[in-house]
Design an enzyme around this catalytic site. Structure first.
Site, short mmCIF file in Angstrom:
data_model
loop_
_atom_site.label_atom_id
_atom_site.label_comp_id
_atom_site.label_asym_id
_atom_site.label_seq_id
_atom_site.Cartn_x
_atom_site.Cartn_y
_atom_site.Cartn_z
CG HIS A 105 -12.73 37.77 -98.94
ND1 HIS A 105 -11.59 37.03 -98.70
CD2 HIS A 105 -13.76 36.89 -98.85
CE1 HIS A 105 -11.92 35.76 -98.50
NE2 HIS A 105 -13.22 35.65 -98.59
CG HIS A 109 -16.71 35.81 -95.06
ND1 HIS A 109 -16.98 34.50 -94.79
CD2 HIS A 109 -15.92 35.78 -96.14
CE1 HIS A 109 -16.35 33.73 -95.68
NE2 HIS A 109 -15.70 34.50 -96.51
CG HIS A 111 -17.02 33.60 -101.44
ND1 HIS A 111 -17.77 34.40 -100.60
CD2 HIS A 111 -15.92 33.25 -100.73
CE1 HIS A 111 -17.15 34.49 -99.43
NE2 HIS A 111 -16.03 33.81 -99.48
CD GLU A 133 -14.99 30.59 -97.51
OE1 GLU A 133 -15.61 30.97 -96.49
OE2 GLU A 133 -14.54 31.37 -98.36
#
Lengths: 267, 267, 267, 267
Positions: C99, C167, C97, C78
Site C-alpha cells: 500500500h 487499496h 503486495h 490476503e
C-alpha cells in the site's frame, strides 16, 4: 484480568509517544483515556509535549476537567475538549486532539475529508467541521471554556472525528488502540486525498465499503501487527516511555512489542 | 537575577542549533541577540553553519556591524541585516535571517503569506515583501551594504517578519524564545498555506483572531512546552551545544530541557 | 550450487525488510517467494509487519494458500493474492503486495501509471487496474476469497504489476532481486510522474525505450550495486534480519553487503 | 603545496558520499575528477553506489574512458559521460551524473529549469536539454557509446549543467567543491521552482542577478562554511570515507570539518 491503573498510565504514555513518533502529534496535542474504573473521570498528562510524557505525568480529572487532588502542575489549557466529549459520548473511551500537518490543509481550505482507501475507512463516511468563530466570534482559537468544549462535542456528534477550522482535529475511539490506529490512518488518508486531488478526480469509497472496511483496524490480527510495528519504531527512536509501572506489569504489557531478536545494539 | 553574558551566549548557540534542527536554517542563515547589558551592541556568531555554532564562536558587534575588539575570524557578509534592524527597532531583542525551504516558494512567486492557523498567527496579519532590485538594481542579492540593511529595515517597519524576493526571510522577536517560536511556526504556516492552496481556497484568520492567537506562542505554559520539545529533539540528534558556560549556569539554563528519564542511552 | 532453503528464507526476510526500509511496505504488505524446490508451494511470513520478519517467521503454503503442517501462527488474511498468482503465472517466482504512499494516489484518482524514466521502465508499458467492486460489489477491500485472488490474477494477466483501486498494488518478479528493484522503482516512477504532472505535461517513454530500458534493473552490474546499497541502508537502520541460517550460509549470502570499512561503530 | 593523489582520491570519495547524503545521488550516479597531474586522464570509482565509495575504489581512466592498467573491477557503463566532457571542456575539472528526485520531474515534463534564488544562480541562466532519442532513436537511455557521450557534451556546450530527458542530469565544475555546491543547489532550486509554480507565477532572477549571484558559492567564506556543514552531516550519518590516505594527509584535509566539541558520542 482487568488492567491495573499503572498499566493504563503506561499505555497512555506509550500511545502519546507513538502518535508523536508517527507525526500526528508534535510540540502540541494530547491524548486521554477514560478512567478504567470510574466512567466519571479521565486520565490526561500534565502540560508537556506528547513525545516526553511519562506515566508519572498523568493526572486524573473529573468530567468538568478539574484535576482530582490539588495539583501544582501546569495543565493543558484545552482539557475541556476531553471532558466535554466523555460527558457527551458514553461510548468513547479515548480522545486525541492534534494539529497534524496532514489535516491542517483541509482545516484551512475547508475541504471535506473523505475515506479514499481501505484503512482510511476508519474515520467513517463523514467528518464534520467545527469553526469556533461561528458561535464565539473572534477568539485565540483555543478551546478553553466549557461552552466551547460542549459546542465542539455537539459538532462531533456520533462521528469518529471532527475537523476544527484553522486549528486541527479531534479524534475518538472505543479504546486506546482503535484511537491510535484511527488517528494515524486519518492522517494517511488526508495525504493520499490531497495527492489524488492533484492527480485528478478523487473517488471516495462507497458507503458499503466504508462501513465494511471501517473495522479492519479493529481486527485482532491487524491490531497486533500495527501495535508491534509502531512500538518497534518508537523503540528504534529511543523513545519508549520510562518504567512507571512495576516490572511484571511492563513485561505483560509489552509482550507484543518485543524487538526483533536480530536487532543490533547500535543504530 | 539577570542572565550572565555566558548564559546568553549559550542560549544563542542553542537557539541557532534548534532552528537548524527544525529546518529553518541550513548551511546558511544566522541568529543574533541584542547585548543584554548594552542596547547599542549585539551578539552574532562568526561565519559558521548554525548547527555547528558554539558559545565561544559568538562575537560582539556595534550597531554599525563592526566587531568589538579586532577579530581574525571570518564574519557573516550579511551582518548589516542585524545591526540595521536593532538600530531601527528598539523593541527588537532577537533577529533571524534564513532561507528556509518553506518560505522560498513565496519569495519566488511573490505570493502573500497570511496566517492560516492559530500558531501561525505569531507572524501577524501582514508580512511585507522587500525586493533588493527595486532600490539597488542587479546585485548578487546579499545584503552587505549599510544602505541595503537600512532599506530592508524600512520594509520590515513595525512587522514581525519580512520576505526577501528570491532570497529568504528575516524574522524578529522581543526575546530569543519568541523569535524561535515565530520562525518555526512561520515556516509551518507557509507549508500549510501552500497545501491548502493546492486543495482549494485559502481562508486566513480574521484580524481579531490573528491578534488574539498571535500571543499563544508567548504564553508561559506554551513557551515551556515548546522549548523542552525542541531541546529534546536537538539532544536526540546529538547536537546540543558544547559547554561554554560554567556547570552551574548550564544546570540552571537547562532545567526545562531534561531528557525523559526513560531515555535510552543508545539511539 | 543451488541455494538451501535456509538461504532462501534469509533472503526473503532481507527482501521484506529492505522493501519496508525503502518505503514500499509499512505496517502492512507482504512478500513471498515460490518454493525453490517445489513449484507447487510458496514461502510467506506469518502475519507480522515486514520490517520485523525473521527467517523463522516464514511458513510454507500450497498454491491454494493452506499452510503446510498445521500452524498456530496468525496468517495474513490476503495470502490468496500470492497463491492465485503463482497458480496463474508459472514464470513468476516472487510476489509483493503493498500500500505504498507513492502509488495510492494513482489508485484513488484512477490515473494511469506510465514509465517516465529509464529505471521506471521496469514496470512495463502498461499497468492494469483492478477494482474489487466491479466483480464483488461492496467489500472491505481485502482480497481474502480464492475467487477474489483469481480475479486479481486475471487482471494482472501477463503484466509486471497491477494497481488495486482504493487499496494498493501487487508486483511480481522472476526472482527476488528483480521483484525488489521493480517495486522500489515503480514507487519512484509514481512520485516523479505526479511531480511532472504538476509541472506540465507528462511524456512517457516510447514503447521501444520501455522495452530496452526495462531490463536495466536485471543487469548483473546493476543488481550488485543496488542490492549492496539497500542492504547498507538497512544495516544503517540497525534492521538486518537475525541469523536464522547457519554462519557459513550467511557469510556467503552477505558477500555483497559488507559495510564500508570506514564505517563508524556508533551512528 | 599541491595535493597528493591520495588527497584527491579521499576528496573524491568524500564528495561522492556528501552528494549521496544530501539526496543528489542514490543507488546510482557518479562523480569524477580530472587527474590532478595529467589533464588527459580522470579519476572515477569502480561500479559502486556513491555512499559506499572508498578511496581504494577509485580507478584511473584515459579520456576515451578506458581504465589505465587492466582492471578486473566492474566499471560504470556510463563512464563515457565523464571522458567525453573532459575531452570537450578543458576548463572542467569535476563532473557529476545523477538522477536526483528534484530534477527528474523537469526531465519528464521538459520544463525549463531557471535560477529562482541567489544560491540557485550557480547553475547559470540556461540549462539545456538533451534527449538521447533525438539522435539515437529508441535506446535503453544509458549513455554508453562514445558517440552518445560526445552528443551529450555538445548539448552541454559551455553551460554548467545539462538535463537529460527521462533520465537525469550532468553537472560540471571547475573544482570538486564548486561541483558539489552547484549540484546541491541546483536540486534545491528545482524544488523551489516546482513549489513556486504551484503557488503562482515563477519569476526567475534577472541576467545580471544570475551572473553576480552565480559566484556566491565560490566565495572562500561560503565554501568553508558549506563544506564543514555537509561533512558534519555525513559524519552524523556515520558515513565519512575510510582512511585510504595517510594520517597526516587526512588531518590536513579535514581541518575544516572537525566535529563540534560538544558532540555526543552516541547519537
Amino acid at each position: 484480568m482487568s488492567k491495573t491503573l499503572a498499566d493504563v498510565r503506561y499505555e497512555l504514555a506509550l500511545a502519546s509517544r507513538i502518535l508523536a513518533n508517527e507525526g500526528v502529534l508534535d510540540a502540541f496535542g494530547h491524548v486521554s483515556l477514560r478512567h478504567p474504573a470510574d466512567p466519571g473521570r479521565y486520565l490526561l498528562p500534565r502540560s508537556r509535549s506528547p513525545q516526553l510524557v511519562e506515566p508519572s505525568d498523568i493526572l486524573e480529572y473529573t468530567l468538568d476537567s478539574e484535576p482530582v487532588g490539588r495539583s501544582t502542575d501546569k495543565l493543558f489549557a484545552e482539557r475541556v475538549i476531553h471532558g466535554c466529549i466523555y460527558e457527551a459520548r458514553p461510548d468513547v473511551m479515548a480522545v486525541c486532539h492534534h494539529h497534524a500537518a496532514a489535516v491542517l490543509p483541509f482545516c484551512i481550505a475547508s475541504m471535506q475529508l473523505v475515506p479514499v482507501f481501505h484503512l482510511g475507512a476508519a474515520v467513517g463516511e463523514t467528518i464534520p467541521f467545527w469553526d469556533q468563530r461561528d458561535e464565539f466570534g473572534d477568539t485565540n482559537l483555543l478551546v478553553v471554556k466549557p461552552e466551547e468544549g460542549r459546542s465542539l462535542a455537539r459538532a462531533l456528534s456520533s462521528h469518529a472525528a471532527v475537523l476544527m477550522t484553522h486549528h486541527g482535529a479531534t479524534v475518538v475511539g472505543k479504546d486506546v488502540r482503535e484511537l491510535v490506529s484511527r488517528a494515524i490512518y486519518m492522517c494517511q488518508n488526508a495525504q493520499y486525498q490531497l495527492a489524488a486531488h492533484l492527480l485528478g478526480k478523487v473517488a471516495p469509497l462507497s458507503s458499503g465499503e466504508t462501513r465494511q472496511a471501517g473495522s479492519i483496524n479493529s481486527m485482532p490480527n491487524v491490531i497486533g501487527r500495527t501495535w508491534e510495528y509502531w512500538t518497534m519504531r518508537l523503540d528504534d527512536a529511543g523513545r519508549l516511555p520510562p518504567h512507571g509501572a512495576s516490572t511484571s506489569d511492563r513485561a505483560r504489557l509489552r509482550t507484543k512489542a518485543t524487538p526483533a531478536r536480530g536487532r543490533r545494539t547500535r543504530r
